[in-house]
Scaffold this active site. Structure first.
Site, mmCIF file in Angstrom:
data_model
loop_
_atom_site.group_PDB
_atom_site.id
_atom_site.type_symbol
_atom_site.label_atom_id
_atom_site.label_comp_id
_atom_site.label_asym_id
_atom_site.label_seq_id
_atom_site.Cartn_x
_atom_site.Cartn_y
_atom_site.Cartn_z
ATOM 1 N N CYS B 118 0.808 -1.223 0.000
ATOM 2 C CA CYS B 118 0.000 0.000 0.000
ATOM 3 C C CYS B 118 0.836 1.265 0.000
ATOM 4 O O CYS B 118 0.295 2.373 -0.029
ATOM 5 C CB CYS B 118 -0.954 -0.029 1.189
ATOM 6 N N HIS B 251 -2.154 7.868 6.307
ATOM 7 C CA HIS B 251 -2.531 6.619 5.640
ATOM 8 C C HIS B 251 -3.978 6.303 6.028
ATOM 9 O O HIS B 251 -4.762 5.913 5.182
ATOM 10 C CB HIS B 251 -1.565 5.515 6.061
ATOM 11 N N HIS B 288 -9.759 2.553 0.209
ATOM 12 C CA HIS B 288 -8.323 2.276 0.148
ATOM 13 C C HIS B 288 -7.991 1.608 -1.177
ATOM 14 O O HIS B 288 -8.258 0.432 -1.374
ATOM 15 C CB HIS B 288 -7.944 1.376 1.330
#
Lengths: 196, 359
Positions: B118, B251, B288
């Protein structure tokens, strides 16, 4: 500052077991899920040994730059085949993290407690671009030292223990760092000013 | 107010009854969308075209491309395995998105694919920013592309990482993340090159760092050690003081562990100053989109600098005593952002921080 190679390791699946048994004494206790990660750990252990780096490392001084080709697709195929055959429960939480190509570099960082930068590149045939980037990072001071190399699918028809994958790693640092540590420096074709 | 793009939807390929919360792209706006497995091509082409036009690049054949992705083209693999057809080695290769876009846009410079879970998008920018700073090249396109797949949805589902209610990062009642998808690109140039060609400049990359947790393959370091190291290093490289940072795009996935770890990491580096910096999660609105999220969030940082406005963390209702920073709850805020930082973390203990500054 000039980058130099102070460690080299090339390993195929059939040669990994002796190496990994030797390194197991010094690395973090961990569970291996697939053979490809055993090969990578064995190969990185060899390159650290060759470069006279003691492990576990326990600091940020070493970066990992890893190239991986379609070797990672084997893990993805296994994971998704399980879903097709079993349904939702086939999506193994154990295998899923390994479908991310950086899983092998991550296991290296965990095994040897290497806390520096870790970048995984997808490569096709050669890891020259990975080495080149590692050299830039060392010369420009983004990393003090670097492990750079690749894990590649050598022969898709062979099982893992007969040479399906090949791992190749180099330890790169500046000439000044190598001199200070008093370690040998390699020179070989392909590693010259043009490549860097 | 922030707009929530997360909705109930079905898995793309497997014929399952179950529905999930996800932020999927409505493809009805793309008339040339025919093959579902080619979704990444449509969204990536559109995003890259938009970036090139926005930068007013008329001649770009010598420009390189750096793509961050984890599963950008995985729908080809899914289709092949579901239908049990022959290997499509080329299109299943993770390098395919970068190779495909280079061919379509005739980009003949370096072509690279970075896959750091990620953090891929952030690293795709950071790696080429260094190549520009080293003088190797003057201009490169960096981006990320990711599509929703059964592959990823089921993986995160069985890891119990997906929420069944709302994505509410940093909230006391947060229960997990929702997956998203998307493509985003930025054009990175040396300042000299941008000025010479008269290109508009959104901001500068001031510093970038990536660090490893070296603890666990699928969980972050509980105290945020690796992320704190990355933040510290990126700030040090930027040659700024801690109080110079005006905004942090977190994040902020909405999972219990990530948001707590991230809060601890920010506090570990910034100390008391952490309480004065607005920190927000755009994943609360966009979901996400793992590999591309870093690039999307970098754009959020650049626009926050340009527009002097920061995006909110939506669905925030109850303060978590352990997550006690200013998370810009629910409503965007006018704020003088001169320096913004974007944070990314991922599987394998990946942690990246990138600092953007006003010109």
């Amino acid at each position: 500052m000039k980058p130099v190679i102070t460690g080299i390791s090339r390993l195929a699946g059939k040669d990994k077991d002796a190496a990994i048994d030797r390194h197991m004494r010094c690395i973090k206790e961990m569970r291996f899920v697939n053979d490809i990660e055993r090969l990578v750990i064995a190969s990185v252990g060899n390159v650290l040994e060759d470069a006279k780096i003691e492990f576990p490392v326990g600091n940020h001084d070493i970066a990992i730059y890893m190239g991986i080709d379609d070797a990672v697709e084997d893990i993805k195929d296994e994971y998704f085949d399980n879903i097709i055959n079993v349904g939702i429960l086939g999506a193994s939480p154990l295998l899923f993290p390994y479908t991310s190509p950086n899983a092998l570099a991550a296991q290296v960082s965990i095994a040897f407690d290497i806390r520096g930068e870790s970048i995984t590149f997808h490569i096709e045939n050669s890891c020259v671009d990975v080495l080149k980037y590692a050299a830039i990072c060392v010369v420009k001071g983004y990393a003090k030292m670097a492990i750079a190399g690749s894990i590649r699918l050598e022969n898709k028809k062979l099982p893992e223990n007969e040479g399906r994958y090949k791992a190749e790693f180099f330890f790169i640092e500046t000439e000044a760092s190598a001199g200070k540590r008093g370690v040998k420096k390699y020179y070989h074709e392909g590693w010259n000013e043009d490549v860097l | 107010m922030g707009e929530d793009a997360v909705r109930i939807s079905k898995l793309p390929m497997l014929n399952m009854e179950r529905q999930w919360l996800m932020a999927d792209i409505d493809m009805s706006g793309f008339p040339n969308f025919i093959n579902s497995e080619a979704k990444f091509q449509i969204i990536a082409e559109s995003a890259l075209d938009m970036a090139i036009k926005d930068a007013a690049l008329h001649s770009y054949q010598n420009i390189g491309l750096s793509i961050g992705t984890v599963l950008g083209n995985v729908l080809y693999k899914e289709k092949r395995l579901i239908e049990n057809t022959k290997d499509d080695k080329m299109r299943e290769s993770l390098s395919y998105p970068a190779a495909y876009l280079s061919e379509v846009f005739n980009l003949k410079g370096i072509c690279m694919t970075i896959s750091t879970a990620c953090a891929s998008g952030t690293d795709a920018i950071g790696v080429v920013a260094r190549r520009i700073m080293s003088g190797e090249t003057d201009i490169i396109i960096a981006g990320g592309v990711e599509v929703l797949s059964d592959f990823a949805l089921l993986g995160f589902h069985n890891l119990h990482a997906l929420t069944e209610t709302k994505v509410c990062p940093f909230d006391k009642n947060r229960t997990g993340l929702a997956l998203g998808e998307g493509a985003a690109f930025i054009i990175l140039e040396s300042e000299k090159h941008a000025i010479k060609r008269g290109g508009k400049i959104y901001g500068r990359v001031m510093g970038y760092a990536s660090m490893s947790d070296a603890t666990h393959l699928a969980a972050p370091h509980r105290e945020g050690r690796g992320l704190a190291d990355a933040i510290h290093q990126a700030i040090s490289e930027s040659n700024i003081n801690l109080y110079d940072v005006n905004y942090i795009n977190a994040h902020g996935t909405g999972t219990v562990y990530n948001d707590l770890m991230e809060t601890k990491a920010i506090k570990r580096v910034f100390g008391k100053t952490a309480y004065e910096i607005p920190v927000s999660s755009t994943k609360s609105m966009l979901g996400h989109s793992f590999g591309s999220s870093g690039v999307i969030e970098a754009i959020c940082c650049l626009l926050s600098i340009k527009n002097k406005s920061i995006p909110p963390t939506i669905n925030y209702t109850e303060r978590d005593p352990e997550c006690d920073l200013d998370y810009v709850p629910n409503v965007s805020r006018r704020h003088y952002v001169h320096i913004a930082m974007s944070l990314s973390a991922g599987f394998g203990g990946q942690n990246s921080a990138i600092v953007f500054g006003e010109i």
